[in-house]
Design a protein around this motif. Structure first.
Motif, mmCIF file in Angstrom:
data_model
loop_
_atom_site.group_PDB
_atom_site.id
_atom_site.type_symbol
_atom_site.label_atom_id
_atom_site.label_comp_id
_atom_site.label_asym_id
_atom_site.label_seq_id
_atom_site.Cartn_x
_atom_site.Cartn_y
_atom_site.Cartn_z
ATOM 1 N N ASN A 135 0.809 -1.223 0.000
ATOM 2 C CA ASN A 135 0.000 0.000 0.000
ATOM 3 C C ASN A 135 0.842 1.273 0.000
ATOM 4 O O ASN A 135 0.484 2.258 -0.651
ATOM 5 N N TYR A 138 2.465 1.744 -3.321
ATOM 6 C CA TYR A 138 1.431 2.247 -4.233
ATOM 7 C C TYR A 138 1.195 3.743 -4.011
ATOM 8 O O TYR A 138 1.121 4.516 -4.969
ATOM 9 N N SER A 139 1.100 4.167 -2.744
ATOM 10 C CA SER A 139 0.823 5.589 -2.488
ATOM 11 C C SER A 139 1.986 6.480 -2.908
ATOM 12 O O SER A 139 1.785 7.637 -3.261
#
Length: 181
Positions: A135, A138-139
């Motif tokens: 995550n 991804y960010s």
């Protein structure tokens, strides 16, 4: 893939993850497709916060806990040879500037036992956080590893370096960060 299931482009290793995820949502017909793509952080942006378990203790590591100190965030993986080649440099930098500069390694989607074995074998003492779901990667919209973000004491991105770091690059970036604070 368009809404009717027709392929629009061939997938290859260069296809960005959001495009691939969007295609899966269309195929699954779950109506969960993205309204907009995430914004990749750039120079001058505040770095996206992170909240990940620490390899050493399992306690949560948050970027906000380092406010007031410059930070190097190094995204890496044990399967990435350039990542492994730069880790001794990061360790030396961590020891040299301990208390003045924070280094945080963020491992990209690997089991904690494998990451821990590698860190012990190579005597890595700087904090490592585990991004087991990907995550944070991804960010931050990473194109690959290693990638290093240089943040000032306010958490603002001062530079981004994709690829392995050299001693001269680290010396220059750390010098600039410490001169600001």
């Amino acid at each position: 893939i368009d809404a009717r299931g027709r392929e629009q482009i061939l997938l290859d290793d260069a296809a960005p993850a959001p495009v691939f995820a969007q295609d899966l949502h269309i195929l699954l017909r779950d109506h969960q497709w993205l309204k907009s793509l995430p914004h990749a952080p750039i120079f001058g942006d505040r770095a996206p916060n992170l909240n990940l378990p620490s390899l050493a203790s399992g306690e949560r590591v948050r970027l906000t806990q380092f406010r007031g100190k410059p930070v190097m965030i190094n995204f890496w993986a044990t399967t990435c040879l350039p990542c492994l080649s730069e880790m001794p440099l990061l360790e030396r930098t961590f020891r040299r500037y301990h208390g003045k500069l924070q280094i945080l390694g963020v491992d990209d989607q690997e089991p904690a036992n494998e990451v821990g074995a590698f860190a012990r074998q190579d005597h890595i003492t700087y904090p490592i956080a585990l991004d087991s779901q990907g995550n944070i990667v991804y960010s931050y919209q990473l194109a690959g590893t290693p990638t290093t973000f240089f943040l000032d004491g306010r958490g603002v991105i001062q530079d981004i370096h994709a690829g392995p770091l050299t001693q001269s690059q680290v010396s220059r970036e750390v010098g600039l960060l410490l001169a600001e604070d």
